[in-house]
Design an enzyme around this catalytic site. Structure first.
Site, PDB file in Angstrom:
ATOM      1  N   ARG A  17      29.186 -24.971 -60.779  1.00  0.00           N
ATOM      2  CA  ARG A  17      30.597 -25.082 -60.376  1.00  0.00           C
ATOM      3  C   ARG A  17      31.417 -24.874 -61.638  1.00  0.00           C
ATOM      4  O   ARG A  17      31.277 -25.629 -62.605  1.00  0.00           O
ATOM      5  CB  ARG A  17      30.862 -26.455 -59.755  1.00  0.00           C
ATOM      6  CG  ARG A  17      32.338 -26.748 -59.604  1.00  0.00           C
ATOM      7  CD  ARG A  17      32.631 -27.941 -58.734  1.00  0.00           C
ATOM      8  NE  ARG A  17      32.412 -27.610 -57.333  1.00  0.00           N
ATOM      9  CZ  ARG A  17      32.852 -28.353 -56.324  1.00  0.00           C
ATOM     10  NH1 ARG A  17      33.509 -29.473 -56.546  1.00  0.00           N
ATOM     11  NH2 ARG A  17      32.631 -27.983 -55.070  1.00  0.00           N
ATOM     12  N   ASP A  32      43.430 -26.225 -46.979  1.00  0.00           N
ATOM     13  CA  ASP A  32      42.821 -26.773 -48.196  1.00  0.00           C
ATOM     14  C   ASP A  32      43.972 -27.260 -49.079  1.00  0.00           C
ATOM     15  O   ASP A  32      45.144 -26.937 -48.816  1.00  0.00           O
ATOM     16  CB  ASP A  32      42.009 -25.665 -48.902  1.00  0.00           C
ATOM     17  CG  ASP A  32      41.194 -26.160 -50.089  1.00  0.00           C
ATOM     18  OD1 ASP A  32      41.050 -27.391 -50.262  1.00  0.00           O
ATOM     19  OD2 ASP A  32      40.707 -25.307 -50.863  1.00  0.00           O
ATOM     20  N   GLN A  37      30.619 -23.853 -49.098  1.00  0.00           N
ATOM     21  CA  GLN A  37      31.462 -24.524 -48.108  1.00  0.00           C
ATOM     22  C   GLN A  37      31.557 -23.696 -46.829  1.00  0.00           C
ATOM     23  O   GLN A  37      31.611 -24.231 -45.729  1.00  0.00           O
ATOM     24  CB  GLN A  37      32.869 -24.761 -48.684  1.00  0.00           C
ATOM     25  CG  GLN A  37      33.765 -25.537 -47.746  1.00  0.00           C
ATOM     26  CD  GLN A  37      33.314 -26.970 -47.525  1.00  0.00           C
ATOM     27  OE1 GLN A  37      33.093 -27.703 -48.474  1.00  0.00           O
ATOM     28  NE2 GLN A  37      33.179 -27.385 -46.281  1.00  0.00           N
ATOM     29  N   ARG A  51      27.296 -29.691 -45.274  1.00  0.00           N
ATOM     30  CA  ARG A  51      27.003 -29.171 -46.613  1.00  0.00           C
ATOM     31  C   ARG A  51      25.525 -29.419 -46.940  1.00  0.00           C
ATOM     32  O   ARG A  51      24.848 -28.566 -47.503  1.00  0.00           O
ATOM     33  CB  ARG A  51      27.890 -29.866 -47.671  1.00  0.00           C
ATOM     34  CG  ARG A  51      29.365 -29.544 -47.572  1.00  0.00           C
ATOM     35  CD  ARG A  51      29.658 -28.088 -47.901  1.00  0.00           C
ATOM     36  NE  ARG A  51      29.199 -27.717 -49.231  1.00  0.00           N
ATOM     37  CZ  ARG A  51      29.856 -27.962 -50.371  1.00  0.00           C
ATOM     38  NH1 ARG A  51      31.035 -28.548 -50.335  1.00  0.00           N
ATOM     39  NH2 ARG A  51      29.360 -27.583 -51.532  1.00  0.00           N
ATOM     40  N   CYS A  55      37.931 -28.568 -46.142  1.00  0.00           N
ATOM     41  CA  CYS A  55      36.687 -28.739 -46.906  1.00  0.00           C
ATOM     42  C   CYS A  55      36.623 -30.077 -47.622  1.00  0.00           C
ATOM     43  O   CYS A  55      35.556 -30.509 -48.021  1.00  0.00           O
ATOM     44  CB  CYS A  55      36.523 -27.581 -47.889  1.00  0.00           C
ATOM     45  SG  CYS A  55      37.757 -27.516 -49.197  1.00  0.00           S
ATOM     46  N   HIS A  94      34.145 -20.130 -52.727  1.00  0.00           N
ATOM     47  CA  HIS A  94      33.381 -21.361 -52.467  1.00  0.00           C
ATOM     48  C   HIS A  94      32.419 -21.077 -51.304  1.00  0.00           C
ATOM     49  O   HIS A  94      32.571 -21.617 -50.201  1.00  0.00           O
ATOM     50  CB  HIS A  94      34.355 -22.498 -52.130  1.00  0.00           C
ATOM     51  CG  HIS A  94      33.733 -23.859 -52.172  1.00  0.00           C
ATOM     52  ND1 HIS A  94      32.431 -24.092 -52.571  1.00  0.00           N
ATOM     53  CD2 HIS A  94      34.245 -25.082 -51.850  1.00  0.00           C
ATOM     54  CE1 HIS A  94      32.176 -25.386 -52.499  1.00  0.00           C
ATOM     55  NE2 HIS A  94      33.252 -26.008 -52.062  1.00  0.00           N
TER      56      HIS A  94
HETATM   57  N1  NVA Z   1      40.274 -25.180 -53.416  1.00  0.00           N
HETATM   58  C1  NVA Z   1      39.709 -26.440 -53.849  1.00  0.00           C
HETATM   59  C2  NVA Z   1      38.433 -26.729 -53.129  1.00  0.00           C
HETATM   60  C3  NVA Z   1      37.798 -28.041 -53.478  1.00  0.00           C
HETATM   61  C4  NVA Z   1      36.482 -28.277 -52.818  1.00  0.00           C
HETATM   62  C5  NVA Z   1      39.505 -26.403 -55.344  1.00  0.00           C
HETATM   63  O1  NVA Z   1      39.079 -25.368 -55.875  1.00  0.00           O
HETATM   64  O2  NVA Z   1      39.785 -27.402 -56.006  1.00  0.00           O
HETATM   65  N1   CP Z   2      34.301 -29.558 -50.470  1.00  0.00           N
HETATM   66  C1   CP Z   2      33.756 -29.771 -51.688  1.00  0.00           C
HETATM   67  O1   CP Z   2      33.218 -28.860 -52.337  1.00  0.00           O
HETATM   68  O2   CP Z   2      33.817 -31.063 -52.109  1.00  0.00           O
HETATM   69  P1   CP Z   2      33.517 -31.615 -53.577  1.00  0.00           P
HETATM   70  O3   CP Z   2      34.561 -31.054 -54.493  1.00  0.00           O
HETATM   71  O4   CP Z   2      33.608 -33.097 -53.424  1.00  0.00           O
HETATM   72  O5   CP Z   2      32.141 -31.168 -53.991  1.00  0.00           O
END
Ligand code: NVA
Ligand code: CP
Length: 304
Positions: free
Chosen positions: A104, A219, A134, A287, A259, A131
């Site tokens: 990540r 989101d 997800q 997930r 998500c 992502h």
């Molecule tokens: N769009 C959000 C998704 C978090 C799971 C982010 O990138 O922070």
């Molecule tokens: N939806 C998601 O990826 O959650 P986290 O940021 O908690 O991993």
């Protein structure tokens, strides 16, 4: 067999994606019956987190445990990644000791550079652009509740972010229509929209996206890494809340998803979050099952 990575949804073929979703549904049943087979004893998943996580970390770590393996949590705070060790060197070293790696991070090219130097499969656990893990869970949730997404309409409400961009890829692969409702300046990447052709339409009014939709998705307005833009984003996106009015405009039986983590009262209303019939919690749980199917797919390919 050639090494397979999962950096974006299109690293799978549409047929592989559909098979993977069916396998996730099967693995969920096995898990509920406490019958998960220990397929990968002593296999190790390296988990590189340059951003925070609740769901992604737990689902990957628990998933590896169910399959008989182990997961190692690696953050830049405690590894040499945080002290500037090149991503290419990290890719070589981490993959020499792990059987599979998930990352990540911020820029998408970081994960591409890591993967180019990795001797094992690499999974995108979220970048600024995509992502895909997800999406596996979202698709699984829709399929479980409503069947195939083919020919359906999905409304994306809000920021054209990494989640929205993964929805664009899903629309092309599964042949559904994605209506993106966002203010000017918050569109998903123009090249992705262009490549999607008729599968994607950008509109300004969320009502135009919600009408005739079978699924509505939103989101957060400020993604990880955009903390300083929070106030401005709140102001510009304030007309883009997923709420009961929008859901009521959609097709009968339309689902809505997020998500998570969510900000009640911003991108989604509190009543939708707290509705006992929401599938948002299934979406979060999936997930685990979807990623177990992904781990199985990639590890089996690597071993073939
Ligand atoms: N769009 C959000 C998704 C978090 C799971 C982010 O990138 O922070
Ligand atoms: N939806 C998601 O990826 O959650 P986290 O940021 O908690 O991993």
């Amino acid at each position: 067999m050639a090494l397979r990575h999962f950096l974006t949804l299109t690293d799978l073929s549409p047929a592989e994606l559909e098979q993977l979703i069916q396998r996730a549904i099967e693995l969920k049943k096995e898990h509920k019956a406490r019958k998960t087979s220990v397929q990968f004893p002593n296999y190790v998943l390296g988990m590189v987190f340059e951003k925070a996580s609740t769901r992604t970390r737990i689902s990957f770590e628990a998933g590896m445990a169910h399959l008989g393996g182990h997961a190692i949590f690696l953050s830049p705070r405690d590894t040499q990644l945080g002290r500037g060790e090149p991503i290419e060197d990290s890719g070589k070293v981490i993959s020499s000791m792990c059987d599979i790696v998930m990352i990540r991070t911020f820029k998408h090219e970081i994960i591409e550079r890591f993967a180019a130097n990795s001797s094992v499969p690499v999974i995108n656990a979220l970048t600024d652009d995509y992502h895909p893990c997800q999406l596996l869970a979202d698709i699984q949730t829709f399929v479980e509740h409503r069947g195939s997404m083919k020919g359906k309409q999905v409304a994306w409400i809000g920021d054209g972010n990494n989640m929205c961009q993964s929805y664009i890829k899903a629309a092309m692969m599964l042949d559904f229509k994605l209506m993106v409702a966002c203010p000017e300046g918050f569109e998903p990447r123009a090249d992705l929209v262009a490549a999607a052709g008729d599968h994607v339409e950008i509109v300004r009014d969320p009502v135009d996206a919600a009408r005739n939709s079978d699924l509505l998705v939103t989101d957060v307005w400020a993604s990880m890494g955009q903390e300083e833009e929070k106030a401005e984003r709140r102001r510009k996106l304030s007309g883009y809340q997923l709420n009961r009015t929008l859901v009521d405009l959609a097709n009968p039986g339309a689902l809505y998803m997020h998500c998570l983590p969510a900000k009640r009262g911003e991108e989604i209303s509190a009543d939708l979050m707290d509705d006992p019939n929401t599938v948002i919690w299934d979406e979060a749980e999936n997930r685990l099952h979807a990623q177990k199917a992904l781990l199985e797919f990639l590890l089996n390919h690597a071993a073939a």
